[in-house]
Design a protein around this motif. Structure first.
Motif, short mmCIF file in Angstrom:
data_model
loop_
_atom_site.label_atom_id
_atom_site.label_comp_id
_atom_site.label_asym_id
_atom_site.label_seq_id
_atom_site.Cartn_x
_atom_site.Cartn_y
_atom_site.Cartn_z
N UNK A 1 19.56 45.61 -36.03
CA UNK A 1 20.43 46.20 -35.01
C UNK A 1 20.40 45.37 -33.73
N UNK A 2 19.21 44.91 -33.35
CA UNK A 2 19.09 44.16 -32.10
C UNK A 2 19.76 42.80 -32.14
N UNK A 3 19.76 42.16 -33.32
CA UNK A 3 20.33 40.81 -33.44
C UNK A 3 21.74 40.81 -34.04
N UNK A 4 22.30 42.00 -34.26
CA UNK A 4 23.60 42.07 -34.93
C UNK A 4 24.69 41.36 -34.13
N UNK A 5 24.65 41.47 -32.82
CA UNK A 5 25.71 40.89 -31.99
C UNK A 5 25.23 39.74 -31.13
N UNK A 6 24.13 39.10 -31.53
CA UNK A 6 23.64 37.95 -30.78
C UNK A 6 24.41 36.71 -31.21
N UNK A 7 25.21 36.11 -30.31
CA UNK A 7 26.00 34.94 -30.70
C UNK A 7 25.17 33.66 -30.66
N UNK A 8 25.50 32.74 -31.53
CA UNK A 8 24.81 31.44 -31.55
C UNK A 8 25.59 30.38 -30.80
N UNK A 9 26.74 30.74 -30.24
CA UNK A 9 27.55 29.77 -29.50
C UNK A 9 26.76 29.28 -28.29
N UNK A 10 26.85 27.99 -28.04
CA UNK A 10 26.16 27.40 -26.90
C UNK A 10 24.80 26.83 -27.21
N UNK A 11 24.27 27.07 -28.42
CA UNK A 11 22.97 26.52 -28.81
C UNK A 11 23.20 25.16 -29.49
N UNK A 12 22.62 24.14 -28.91
CA UNK A 12 22.77 22.80 -29.48
C UNK A 12 22.06 22.73 -30.84
N UNK A 13 22.70 22.11 -31.82
CA UNK A 13 22.13 22.02 -33.16
C UNK A 13 22.74 20.82 -33.87
N UNK A 14 21.96 20.30 -34.82
CA UNK A 14 22.42 19.15 -35.62
C UNK A 14 22.82 19.56 -37.02
N UNK A 15 22.26 20.64 -37.52
CA UNK A 15 22.55 21.08 -38.89
C UNK A 15 23.36 22.39 -38.86
N UNK A 16 23.85 22.76 -40.02
CA UNK A 16 24.68 23.97 -40.09
C UNK A 16 23.84 25.25 -40.15
#
Length: 301
Positions: free
Chosen positions: A187-202
């Motif tokens: 429930x706590x992580x259901x709406x946590x967006x990953x946009x804006x986090x730098x990453x090299x892999x998918x």
């Protein structure tokens, strides 16, 4: 008879002309105007009030009291200040302080083709995750839980969300308690967006190890995830083999939690123990004979 009538003087009537009559009326008008002006100005100059003033409320009340004989009202005393409410002492420990959170451990990552990458970059998921992980201390039905909770996260940057959350092998809590924690975490992580986090892999698989202290436990109690620095002194030789019990064990360059991370060894990996320093063990963790230090509970010691 005729002689008597003849001796009477003749009656003479004089009618004034228009000029003489206008002069007399003019004088009367001037006198009236002067008198009117004096009648208006004199009371103002002398300070005499010919008409009573409208009474103000205070004067009217005083006048009414004089006429009725009612006693004068005494001023009401100011209301007493409310008594201070005694403060309720705070609990010995805030819920969030019951949770000791390890560093994030990246177990694996996959590229755009879904193939496992040889090396994984360190993504900044931690800045989003810690706040939600601390909130797990208030998860309903887990107030008295104490032990280790290992949480594994599957991050999918293609979809931009946390794909799944599961319990790791090093979890020591009862299954019904684990299920409650997993429900709260989802429930706590259901709406946590990953946009804006730098990453090299998918996609990434990473783990957090949470140690839950009992409500009466001490926040300063050392934990397996945040061990105290090893006591000073030389390491002593040791021998034998061990199996990694943590989901991901961090192998460091020296026996201290601030040592450089040389490698990450997955749960179930067999290692060779070559030395000991305090609560830290030196191990060989690959076929090349590479060595480093791990905390004792990482290998079940």
């Amino acid at each position: 008879m005729a002689s008597v009538t003849d001796k009477r003087p003749a009656l003479k009537v004089e009618v004034p002309g228009s000029k003489e009559d206008g002069v007399k009326f003019g004088r009367v008008g001037i006198i009236a105007a002067v008198g009117f002006a004096i009648g208006i100005a004199w009371p103002r100059l002398a300070g005499v009030k010919l008409v009573p003033s409208v009474p103000v409320p205070a004067a009217a009340e005083a006048s009414a009291r004089e006429l009725t004989g009612a006693p004068a009202e005494t001023s009401k005393p100011a209301p007493a200040a409310p008594l201070p409410v005694p403060s309720v002492p705070a609990a010995d420990k805030a819920p969030a302080e019951r949770v000791l959170i390890s560093d994030v451990q990246v177990a694996s990552c996959r590229n755009e083709q879904g193939k496992r990458a040889q090396s994984c970059d360190r993504i900044e998921f931690d800045r989003l995750a810690r706040e939600h992980l601390r909130e797990l201390a208030a998860c309903p039905g887990t107030e008295s839980a104490a032990g280790v909770l290992s949480l594994g996260f599957e991050l999918d940057f293609g979809a931009g969300k946390v794909k799944s959350i599961q319990s790791g092998k090093s979890t020591s809590l009862e299954q019904d308690v684990v299920d409650r924690f997993l429900a709260c975490a989802k429930d706590g992580f259901a709406n946590v967006p990953l946009a804006g986090i730098a990453h090299e892999q998918r996609a990434y698989t990473l783990y957090y190890r949470l140690e839950l202290l009992s409500p009466a436990g001490s926040a300063a109690k050392p934990s397996a995830t945040e061990p105290a620095p090893a006591a000073s002194g030389e390491s002593t030789p040791a021998s034998g083999t061990a199996t990694v019990s943590w989901d991901v064990a961090l192998v460091r360059s020296q026996p201290a939690r601030d040592g450089e991370v040389r490698a990450r060894v997955l749960s179930g990996t067999r290692v060779v123990v070559t030395g000991k320093s305090g609560d830290w063990f030196r191990i060989k963790y690959d076929a090349k004979g590479s060595q480093g230090w791990v905390y004792r509970t990482a290998i079940g010691m």
